[in-house]
Motif scaffolding. Structure first.
Motif, PDB file in Angstrom:
ATOM      1  N   ARG A  98      11.898  -2.552   5.557  1.00  0.00           N
ATOM      2  CA  ARG A  98      12.863  -2.089   4.566  1.00  0.00           C
ATOM      3  C   ARG A  98      13.947  -1.208   5.175  1.00  0.00           C
ATOM      4  NH1 ARG A  98      11.046  -3.382  -0.410  1.00  0.00           N
ATOM      5  NH2 ARG A  98       8.817  -3.876  -0.623  1.00  0.00           N
ATOM      6  N   ASP A 138      19.080  -3.260   7.961  1.00  0.00           N
ATOM      7  CA  ASP A 138      20.137  -3.881   7.165  1.00  0.00           C
ATOM      8  C   ASP A 138      20.127  -5.383   7.448  1.00  0.00           C
ATOM      9  OD1 ASP A 138      21.312  -4.250   9.639  1.00  0.00           O
ATOM     10  OD2 ASP A 138      22.932  -2.806   9.326  1.00  0.00           O
ATOM     11  N   SER A 139      21.022  -6.140   6.814  1.00  0.00           N
ATOM     12  CA  SER A 139      21.014  -7.602   6.934  1.00  0.00           C
ATOM     13  C   SER A 139      21.204  -8.052   8.378  1.00  0.00           C
ATOM     14  CB  SER A 139      22.102  -8.200   6.041  1.00  0.00           C
ATOM     15  OG  SER A 139      21.882  -7.873   4.686  1.00  0.00           O
ATOM     16  N   HIS A 192      12.712 -11.229   2.924  1.00  0.00           N
ATOM     17  CA  HIS A 192      13.575 -10.060   2.715  1.00  0.00           C
ATOM     18  C   HIS A 192      15.054 -10.429   2.844  1.00  0.00           C
ATOM     19  CE1 HIS A 192       9.889  -7.723   2.971  1.00  0.00           C
ATOM     20  NE2 HIS A 192      10.575  -6.648   2.620  1.00  0.00           N
ATOM     21  N   LEU A 193      15.342 -11.478   3.589  1.00  0.00           N
ATOM     22  CA  LEU A 193      16.750 -11.870   3.769  1.00  0.00           C
ATOM     23  C   LEU A 193      17.282 -12.705   2.614  1.00  0.00           C
ATOM     24  CD1 LEU A 193      17.273 -12.857   7.544  1.00  0.00           C
ATOM     25  CD2 LEU A 193      18.657 -11.268   6.194  1.00  0.00           C
ATOM     26  N   ARG A 200      19.800 -11.366   0.333  1.00  0.00           N
ATOM     27  CA  ARG A 200      20.974 -10.851   1.042  1.00  0.00           C
ATOM     28  C   ARG A 200      21.842 -11.964   1.633  1.00  0.00           C
ATOM     29  NH1 ARG A 200      18.435  -5.840   4.614  1.00  0.00           N
ATOM     30  NH2 ARG A 200      16.881  -5.149   3.088  1.00  0.00           N
ATOM     31  N   GLY A 230      25.661 -12.090   1.324  1.00  0.00           N
ATOM     32  CA  GLY A 230      26.457 -11.087   2.035  1.00  0.00           C
ATOM     33  C   GLY A 230      26.527 -11.298   3.523  1.00  0.00           C
ATOM     34  N   LEU A 231      25.841 -12.321   4.065  1.00  0.00           N
ATOM     35  CA  LEU A 231      25.860 -12.555   5.509  1.00  0.00           C
ATOM     36  C   LEU A 231      27.178 -13.184   5.936  1.00  0.00           C
ATOM     37  CD1 LEU A 231      22.266 -13.867   6.339  1.00  0.00           C
ATOM     38  CD2 LEU A 231      23.200 -11.559   6.623  1.00  0.00           C
ATOM     39  N   SER A 239      25.853 -19.970   0.558  1.00  0.00           N
ATOM     40  CA  SER A 239      26.610 -19.018   1.389  1.00  0.00           C
ATOM     41  C   SER A 239      27.442 -19.759   2.430  1.00  0.00           C
ATOM     42  CB  SER A 239      25.648 -18.053   2.082  1.00  0.00           C
ATOM     43  OG  SER A 239      24.921 -17.299   1.133  1.00  0.00           O
TER      44      SER A 239
END
Length: 516
Positions: A74, A77-78, A108-109, A112, A115-116, A146
């Motif tokens: 946790r 960051d990405s 976990h990714l 996200r 936003g990559l 994405s």
């Protein structure tokens, strides 16, 4: 433990550094991946060689690293998560990394992914492919979404990494997305003329063609080649080979202008460093022999001269491809080259599969070359030892070629060769159901030229099979002559049967009488 400079498969760029990420994965970048796409650019690269003790130590460190990542997941960051994934993927080339570690990171990714940035998306797919970790369907849906939003922002090298990862995992996006992805690849390639990127893209396309029957049209493939053409001279040897090998695998014939430029560059690569590896040399031979553009004579002369020192190091397939390519180009080599060829290949005859034996002998026959009796005898013995693997048409081609390349009729009439020819004829008889009229004719004429009578029972069975095939094929052609049979062939069959003093099967006699 000494670390080498990162190395990557030919045609695959090193994943680019991410802008800002956690340093946990930075120490894992000691060595880059060694896995490549099957059939892709095959330039061999040196990799880190670890002792057993070093491997055990590294495995312990990686296990501890995986546990640490899970505990502190946790905090990343990405970009940090992507960096860790890339580092662990590189380490997986040397020691096992638990797939569960990658799957935890992917979980976990997933939220996200929108936003990559493009570089992170490309490096992430590259890492998953290198580690052999297949994402789940929902994760892929988010990844493709994405990807679609940022297609026009990808660099050429990132697109190459992305395509390599998708193809390595056998992931095929929806066709509409695939078309958009390749359009972006072509646009970048037209700006960069980068042969390494182009080689990777074409290698991936060849894989998709084999796996999914997905293929760009000839016009689009020609556009990819045209985009690379200005950069050919800067291309690495393995990438140049991958380009022509991939398009030939997709049954695309490059234009003459492209091929002449490629020949000019390859001429330098044959003599200057870095030169072609033996694996690339073999793939190049296979590809060029199937391209409808014969090299210039000056190129062929130098090619034969440069090939001679390589002969002792080539495997059976490469040796077979070499002489086959020369036959396709109608480039008969010198006696000195042939002596070296026979000497080099004789050491490996026991390793030749039937198909390569037939290709080698057929090529020598087409070139009008004669083979020394000891070499030919060992080649014949090697083929007979693998008869269960041989196909029906290979039996016929072998008989024709053996007769054509021997210049010693006394040797051919000796008991060992007679026994081998009889064995080939008997094996052919067991597969007469697969023979058409043309194959029958070629088989009989080859045996007649070898002055080898296969026996009354064999001839009776063969005539009945030929008569049946003749009637069936003649009926399909409206009562005409079967494909591959002309009046000269019919006359040759009559002469062969007459030479062996056998009574013709009535239906076959009528057909041959009418054609003679």
């Amino acid at each position: 433990m000494a670390a080498s400079q990162p190395v990557v498969p030919a045609g695959l760029p090193q994943p680019s550094p991410l802008p800002a990420g956690n340093a946990v994965g930075a120490a894992a970048a000691a060595a880059a991946p060694v896995a490549i796409l099957a059939g892709g650019a095959g330039t061999q690269r040196s990799t880190l060689q670890l002792s057993d003790q070093e491997t055990r130590e590294l495995a312990g460190l990686v296990s501890g690293l995986g546990a640490l990542v899970r505990v502190r997941l946790r905090e990343f960051d990405s970009n940090g998560l992507v960096t860790v994934t890339v580092g662990l993927a590189k380490l997986s080339s040397y020691v096992p990394v638990e797939p569960a570690v990658f799957r935890t990171i992917l979980t976990h990714l997933e939220p996200r992914l929108p936003g990559l940035a493009t570089k992170a998306l490309a490096n992430l797919m590259w890492a998953l492919a290198t580690a052999g970790v297949q994402p789940c369907g929902s994760w892929l849906s988010g990844f493709y979404t994405s990807l679609e939003r940022q297609l026009e922002s990808f660099s050429g090298s990132d697109l190459a990494n992305l395509m390599w990862g998708l193809a390595k995992l056998d992931l095929m996006p929806e066709v509409w997305l695939m078309d958009q992805l390749l359009a972006s690849c072509l646009a970048q390639l037209r700006r960069s003329h980068n042969v390494a990127d182009g080689a990777t893209l074409l290698t991936c396309l060849a894989r998709y063609y084999c796996a999914y029957n997905y293929r760009l049209g000839d016009e689009a493939l020609a556009a990819f080649l045209g985009a690379m053409q200005p950069g050919l001279r800067a291309g690495a040897p393995g990438d140049l080979v991958a380009v022509v090998h991939s398009v030939v695998c997709m049954s695309h014939m490059p234009g003459r202008g492209f091929m002449l430029d490629l020949y000019a560059v390859l001429k330098d690569r044959l003599t200057c460093e870095p030169t072609l590896s033996y694996a690339d040399f073999s793939r190049l031979l296979w590809s060029l022999s199937r391209v409808d553009c014969t090299p210039p004579r000056s190129w062929l002369r130098e090619f034969v001269e440069v090939s001679a020192p390589k002969l002792a190091y080539l495997r059976p397939r490469a040796l077979s491809e070499l002489v086959w390519a020369l036959a396709c180009w109608d480039a008969k080599p010198s006696a000195r080259f042939l002596d070296e060829y026979f000497r080099a290949s004789r050491r490996r005859l026991s390793d030749y599969p039937p198909a390569q034996i037939v290709d080698t002998l057929s090529a020598l026959a087409k070139l009008g070359c004669h083979a020394p009796a000891p070499w030919l005898g060992e080649m014949l013995t090697s083929f007979c030892a693998s008869l269960p693997e041989a196909r029906a048409h290979e039996l016929v081609s072998l008989l024709e070629s053996v007769v054509a390349v021997t210049d010693d009729r006394q040797w051919l009439a000796a008991p060992p060769q007679r026994a081998a020819l009889q064995l080939l004829a008997d094996t052919a008889a067991s597969r007469f159901d697969a023979f058409d009229a043309c194959s029958h004719a070629r088989l009989v004429l080859a045996l007649a030229r070898a002055n080898c009578c296969p026996g009354a029972a064999w001839l009776s069975e063969q005539q009945a099979s030929l008569a049946s095939a003749w009637s069936a094929e003649g009926g399909q052609s409206g009562g005409g002559m079967p494909a591959g049979i002309d009046t000269a062939t019919a006359a040759g069959l009559r002469e062969a049967y007459s030479q062996w003093e056998v009574e013709l099967e009535p239906v076959l006699a009528a057909e041959l009488e009418g054609r003679a």
